[in-house]
Design a protein around this motif. Sequence first.
Motif, mmCIF file in Angstrom:
data_model
loop_
_atom_site.group_PDB
_atom_site.id
_atom_site.type_symbol
_atom_site.label_atom_id
_atom_site.label_comp_id
_atom_site.label_asym_id
_atom_site.label_seq_id
_atom_site.Cartn_x
_atom_site.Cartn_y
_atom_site.Cartn_z
ATOM 1 N N GLY A 162 0.803 -1.216 0.000
ATOM 2 C CA GLY A 162 0.000 0.000 0.000
ATOM 3 C C GLY A 162 0.836 1.266 0.000
ATOM 4 O O GLY A 162 0.411 2.307 -0.517
ATOM 5 N N TYR A 163 2.033 1.188 0.576
ATOM 6 C CA TYR A 163 2.929 2.347 0.611
ATOM 7 C C TYR A 163 3.924 2.348 -0.542
ATOM 8 O O TYR A 163 4.553 3.365 -0.821
ATOM 9 C CB TYR A 163 3.702 2.360 1.942
ATOM 10 C CG TYR A 163 4.653 3.527 2.087
ATOM 11 C CD1 TYR A 163 4.182 4.790 2.414
ATOM 12 C CD2 TYR A 163 6.031 3.367 1.896
ATOM 13 C CE1 TYR A 163 5.052 5.863 2.541
ATOM 14 C CE2 TYR A 163 6.899 4.430 2.022
ATOM 15 C CZ TYR A 163 6.403 5.678 2.346
ATOM 16 O OH TYR A 163 7.273 6.746 2.470
ATOM 17 N N SER A 164 4.052 1.242 -1.232
ATOM 18 C CA SER A 164 5.176 1.043 -2.158
ATOM 19 C C SER A 164 5.243 2.059 -3.294
ATOM 20 O O SER A 164 6.316 2.303 -3.850
ATOM 21 C CB SER A 164 5.123 -0.373 -2.747
ATOM 22 O OG SER A 164 3.950 -0.545 -3.537
ATOM 23 N N TRP A 165 4.100 2.658 -3.656
ATOM 24 C CA TRP A 165 4.116 3.617 -4.764
ATOM 25 C C TRP A 165 4.779 4.930 -4.380
ATOM 26 O O TRP A 165 5.316 5.642 -5.233
ATOM 27 C CB TRP A 165 2.683 3.879 -5.256
ATOM 28 C CG TRP A 165 1.797 4.541 -4.241
ATOM 29 C CD1 TRP A 165 1.059 3.941 -3.274
ATOM 30 C CD2 TRP A 165 1.566 5.948 -4.111
ATOM 31 N NE1 TRP A 165 0.368 4.873 -2.532
ATOM 32 C CE2 TRP A 165 0.664 6.110 -3.032
ATOM 33 C CE3 TRP A 165 2.019 7.075 -4.794
ATOM 34 C CZ2 TRP A 165 0.217 7.376 -2.617
ATOM 35 C CZ3 TRP A 165 1.577 8.339 -4.390
ATOM 36 C CH2 TRP A 165 0.676 8.470 -3.317
ATOM 37 N N VAL A 166 4.781 5.259 -3.093
ATOM 38 C CA VAL A 166 5.322 6.551 -2.650
ATOM 39 C C VAL A 166 6.815 6.682 -2.969
ATOM 40 O O VAL A 166 7.245 7.679 -3.568
ATOM 41 C CB VAL A 166 5.059 6.769 -1.145
ATOM 42 C CG1 VAL A 166 5.793 8.011 -0.635
ATOM 43 C CG2 VAL A 166 3.565 6.887 -0.883
ATOM 44 N N PRO A 167 7.668 5.695 -2.589
ATOM 45 C CA PRO A 167 9.096 5.815 -2.902
ATOM 46 C C PRO A 167 9.438 5.543 -4.358
ATOM 47 O O PRO A 167 10.612 5.537 -4.729
ATOM 48 C CB PRO A 167 9.746 4.782 -1.979
ATOM 49 C CG PRO A 167 8.680 3.791 -1.699
ATOM 50 C CD PRO A 167 7.393 4.539 -1.709
ATOM 51 N N VAL A 168 8.435 5.323 -5.189
ATOM 52 C CA VAL A 168 8.638 5.243 -6.635
ATOM 53 C C VAL A 168 8.219 6.557 -7.293
ATOM 54 O O VAL A 168 9.002 7.202 -7.993
ATOM 55 C CB VAL A 168 7.860 4.063 -7.252
ATOM 56 C CG1 VAL A 168 7.944 4.108 -8.775
ATOM 57 C CG2 VAL A 168 8.395 2.736 -6.728
ATOM 58 N N VAL A 169 6.996 6.982 -7.020
ATOM 59 C CA VAL A 169 6.464 8.185 -7.657
ATOM 60 C C VAL A 169 7.174 9.449 -7.168
ATOM 61 O O VAL A 169 7.549 10.314 -7.972
ATOM 62 C CB VAL A 169 4.947 8.279 -7.399
ATOM 63 C CG1 VAL A 169 4.392 9.618 -7.896
ATOM 64 C CG2 VAL A 169 4.219 7.129 -8.076
ATOM 65 N N GLY A 170 7.365 9.562 -5.865
ATOM 66 C CA GLY A 170 8.012 10.764 -5.317
ATOM 67 C C GLY A 170 9.379 11.023 -5.909
ATOM 68 O O GLY A 170 9.659 12.130 -6.404
ATOM 69 N N PRO A 171 10.289 10.044 -5.883
ATOM 70 C CA PRO A 171 11.614 10.270 -6.467
ATOM 71 C C PRO A 171 11.587 10.563 -7.966
ATOM 72 O O PRO A 171 12.383 11.373 -8.452
ATOM 73 C CB PRO A 171 12.350 8.961 -6.163
ATOM 74 C CG PRO A 171 11.727 8.480 -4.904
ATOM 75 C CD PRO A 171 10.275 8.817 -5.056
ATOM 76 N N LEU A 172 10.713 9.913 -8.713
ATOM 77 C CA LEU A 172 10.646 10.191 -10.151
ATOM 78 C C LEU A 172 10.216 11.635 -10.407
ATOM 79 O O LEU A 172 10.770 12.316 -11.280
ATOM 80 C CB LEU A 172 9.697 9.212 -10.836
ATOM 81 C CG LEU A 172 10.188 7.767 -10.939
ATOM 82 C CD1 LEU A 172 9.116 6.887 -11.578
ATOM 83 C CD2 LEU A 172 11.493 7.672 -11.729
ATOM 84 N N ILE A 173 9.242 12.124 -9.635
ATOM 85 C CA ILE A 173 8.832 13.524 -9.777
ATOM 86 C C ILE A 173 9.963 14.449 -9.375
ATOM 87 O O ILE A 173 10.283 15.421 -10.076
ATOM 88 C CB ILE A 173 7.580 13.803 -8.923
ATOM 89 C CG1 ILE A 173 6.380 13.023 -9.459
ATOM 90 C CG2 ILE A 173 7.278 15.301 -8.893
ATOM 91 C CD1 ILE A 173 5.146 13.107 -8.564
#
Length: 235
Positions: A208-219
Amino acid sequence: MLLLLGAGVVANAVLAKTKGNAGGFLMINFGWGLAVFAGVTVSYASGAHLNPAVTIGLVTNGATEFGQGVPVNLLSILGYMGAQLVGAFIGAVLAFLAYKQHFDEEPDAGTKLAVFSTGPGIRGYGWNVVTEVLGTFVLVFVVIGFGRAEPGAGLAALGALPVALLVVGIGASLGGPTGYAINPARDLGPRLAHAILPIKGKGSSDWGYSWVPVVGPLIGGALAGLAATALLPIL
């Protein structure tokens, strides 16, 4: 190399019965900085690309080639990101093997997951993303600044030490809220390893949290590349 040493320092600091148990967050920061030092040093052939956010930041900054003459196109971007993810997965598996007995002795499932992936101190997805965007922006913006100050030099040619110290600084300053992934592969690859490996009593991989450390750094990486175009002159 990055994840073997990076996940390794977290394992040493948090797992039961290790020599470094309770080493604290600053130990983890320095360990990750030295992991970056080692990773950048041995990845010179690729231009020291260990992080998809850095790759994207260089693209938005107008890079025309990666590493030793690799042209920037969709295929090379996806190839670099795929290699970064696979490398992170393998590094996490090796760290698990090094600490297998200590994983077996550790009673807390959350502590075991923390070796592999990041998690917020206070869960609030919007603010967690903001933290990851800011931390990654600093990383990529300053890395591009290194290149501006040394015209024609790739990351590896600049030397690994400045990047390593930058990672320590980001961790000490901005790492508290989320554990500072600042690298999608660094979090996603090990999280996949955690899900697959036969870890005793491991519990959930917290998808459920896994998208945050993917999307945030890419942005953050993309924004840093764009900002550097305007704010960091080429000398």
